[in-house]
Design a protein around this motif. Structure first.
Motif, short mmCIF file in Angstrom:
data_model
loop_
_atom_site.label_atom_id
_atom_site.label_comp_id
_atom_site.label_asym_id
_atom_site.label_seq_id
_atom_site.Cartn_x
_atom_site.Cartn_y
_atom_site.Cartn_z
N ILE A 201 0.84 -1.21 0.00
CA ILE A 201 0.00 0.00 0.00
C ILE A 201 0.87 1.26 0.00
O ILE A 201 0.63 2.20 -0.77
CB ILE A 201 -0.98 -0.01 1.19
N LEU A 202 1.90 1.29 0.83
CA LEU A 202 2.80 2.47 0.88
C LEU A 202 3.56 2.62 -0.44
O LEU A 202 3.74 3.74 -0.94
CB LEU A 202 3.76 2.36 2.05
N GLY A 203 4.00 1.51 -1.02
CA GLY A 203 4.70 1.56 -2.31
C GLY A 203 3.80 2.07 -3.41
O GLY A 203 4.20 2.89 -4.25
N SER A 204 2.55 1.60 -3.43
CA SER A 204 1.59 2.06 -4.43
C SER A 204 1.28 3.54 -4.26
O SER A 204 1.19 4.29 -5.24
CB SER A 204 0.29 1.25 -4.33
N ALA A 205 1.11 3.98 -3.02
CA ALA A 205 0.84 5.39 -2.76
C ALA A 205 2.03 6.26 -3.19
O ALA A 205 1.84 7.33 -3.78
CB ALA A 205 0.53 5.60 -1.28
N GLY A 206 3.23 5.81 -2.94
CA GLY A 206 4.43 6.55 -3.36
C GLY A 206 4.53 6.64 -4.87
O GLY A 206 4.85 7.69 -5.42
N TRP A 207 4.24 5.52 -5.54
CA TRP A 207 4.29 5.53 -7.00
C TRP A 207 3.23 6.47 -7.57
O TRP A 207 3.51 7.22 -8.51
CB TRP A 207 4.08 4.11 -7.54
N MET A 208 2.02 6.43 -7.04
CA MET A 208 0.95 7.30 -7.53
C MET A 208 1.28 8.77 -7.29
O MET A 208 1.04 9.61 -8.16
CB MET A 208 -0.38 6.95 -6.86
N TYR A 209 1.87 9.09 -6.15
CA TYR A 209 2.26 10.47 -5.87
C TYR A 209 3.30 10.93 -6.90
O TYR A 209 3.19 12.02 -7.47
CB TYR A 209 2.83 10.60 -4.46
N HIS A 210 4.31 10.10 -7.15
CA HIS A 210 5.35 10.44 -8.12
C HIS A 210 4.76 10.62 -9.52
O HIS A 210 5.08 11.57 -10.24
CB HIS A 210 6.44 9.37 -8.14
N TYR A 211 3.89 9.71 -9.93
CA TYR A 211 3.29 9.76 -11.26
C TYR A 211 2.49 11.04 -11.46
O TYR A 211 2.67 11.76 -12.43
CB TYR A 211 2.38 8.54 -11.47
N TYR A 212 1.59 11.36 -10.53
CA TYR A 212 0.73 12.53 -10.69
C TYR A 212 1.48 13.84 -10.49
O TYR A 212 1.13 14.85 -11.09
CB TYR A 212 -0.48 12.44 -9.76
N SER A 213 2.52 13.87 -9.69
CA SER A 213 3.27 15.11 -9.50
C SER A 213 4.20 15.39 -10.69
O SER A 213 4.62 16.53 -10.88
CB SER A 213 4.08 15.07 -8.21
N SER A 214 4.51 14.39 -11.51
CA SER A 214 5.38 14.61 -12.66
C SER A 214 4.61 14.94 -13.93
O SER A 214 5.22 15.20 -14.96
CB SER A 214 6.26 13.37 -12.90
N GLN A 215 3.29 14.96 -13.89
CA GLN A 215 2.47 15.29 -15.05
C GLN A 215 2.46 16.80 -15.26
O GLN A 215 2.55 17.56 -14.31
CB GLN A 215 1.04 14.77 -14.86
N PRO A 216 2.33 17.25 -16.53
CA PRO A 216 2.27 18.70 -16.78
C PRO A 216 0.99 19.29 -16.22
O PRO A 216 -0.02 18.60 -16.06
CB PRO A 216 2.29 18.79 -18.31
N GLU A 217 1.05 20.58 -15.94
CA GLU A 217 -0.13 21.29 -15.44
C GLU A 217 -1.20 21.33 -16.53
O GLU A 217 -0.89 21.26 -17.73
CB GLU A 217 0.25 22.72 -15.05
N LEU A 218 -2.43 21.48 -16.15
CA LEU A 218 -3.54 21.55 -17.08
C LEU A 218 -3.35 22.75 -18.00
O LEU A 218 -3.15 23.87 -17.54
CB LEU A 218 -4.86 21.67 -16.31
N GLY A 219 -3.36 22.54 -19.30
CA GLY A 219 -3.19 23.61 -20.27
C GLY A 219 -1.75 23.91 -20.63
O GLY A 219 -1.49 24.72 -21.52
#
Length: 110
Positions: free
Chosen positions: A8-26
């Motif tokens: 669960i902690l590994g999945s949460a860390g991966w999801m945080y990294h994935y979504y924080s590395s995405q470009p901003e909307l627009g």
């Protein structure tokens, strides 16, 4: 129980990294494409998003997407600059005045 907590902690860390590395909307995403500079006249394959971008050769903010002139006698690699004041919305080829353009291939830059 410990394995579940680690999963669960590994999945949460991966999801945080994935979504924080995405470009901003627009936000414009930079990608590799043909480029031509209106300041120094150089054309090359470059990576940029918003136009005009900064030229790698001269450092001026005059880099635009490049295309090949549609006139077979000219076939120059030119910057394609959108201009609402010009009929058709795109400035003509500065060498021959043609208003039709083709995609430039990698072979055109070698």
């Amino acid at each position: 129980m410990i394995a579940c907590a680690v999963l669960i902690l590994g999945s949460a860390g991966w999801m945080y990294h994935y979504y924080s590395s995405q470009p901003e909307l627009g936000e414009t995403i930079a990608f590799t494409r043909p480029a031509a500079c209106t300041a120094c006249g150089e054309s090359y394959i470059g990576e940029f998003g918003d136009m005009p971008a900064t030229c790698e050769k001269c450092g001026a903010a005059a880099l635009w997407h490049a295309m090949k002139c549609g006139n077979p006698d000219c076939a120059a690699i030119v910057p394609v600059i959108k201009d609402d004041a010009v009929k058709g919305g795109t400035r003509p080829c500065p060498k021959c005045g043609e208003t039709r353009f083709m995609e430039a291939s990698i072979d055109d830059f070698q």
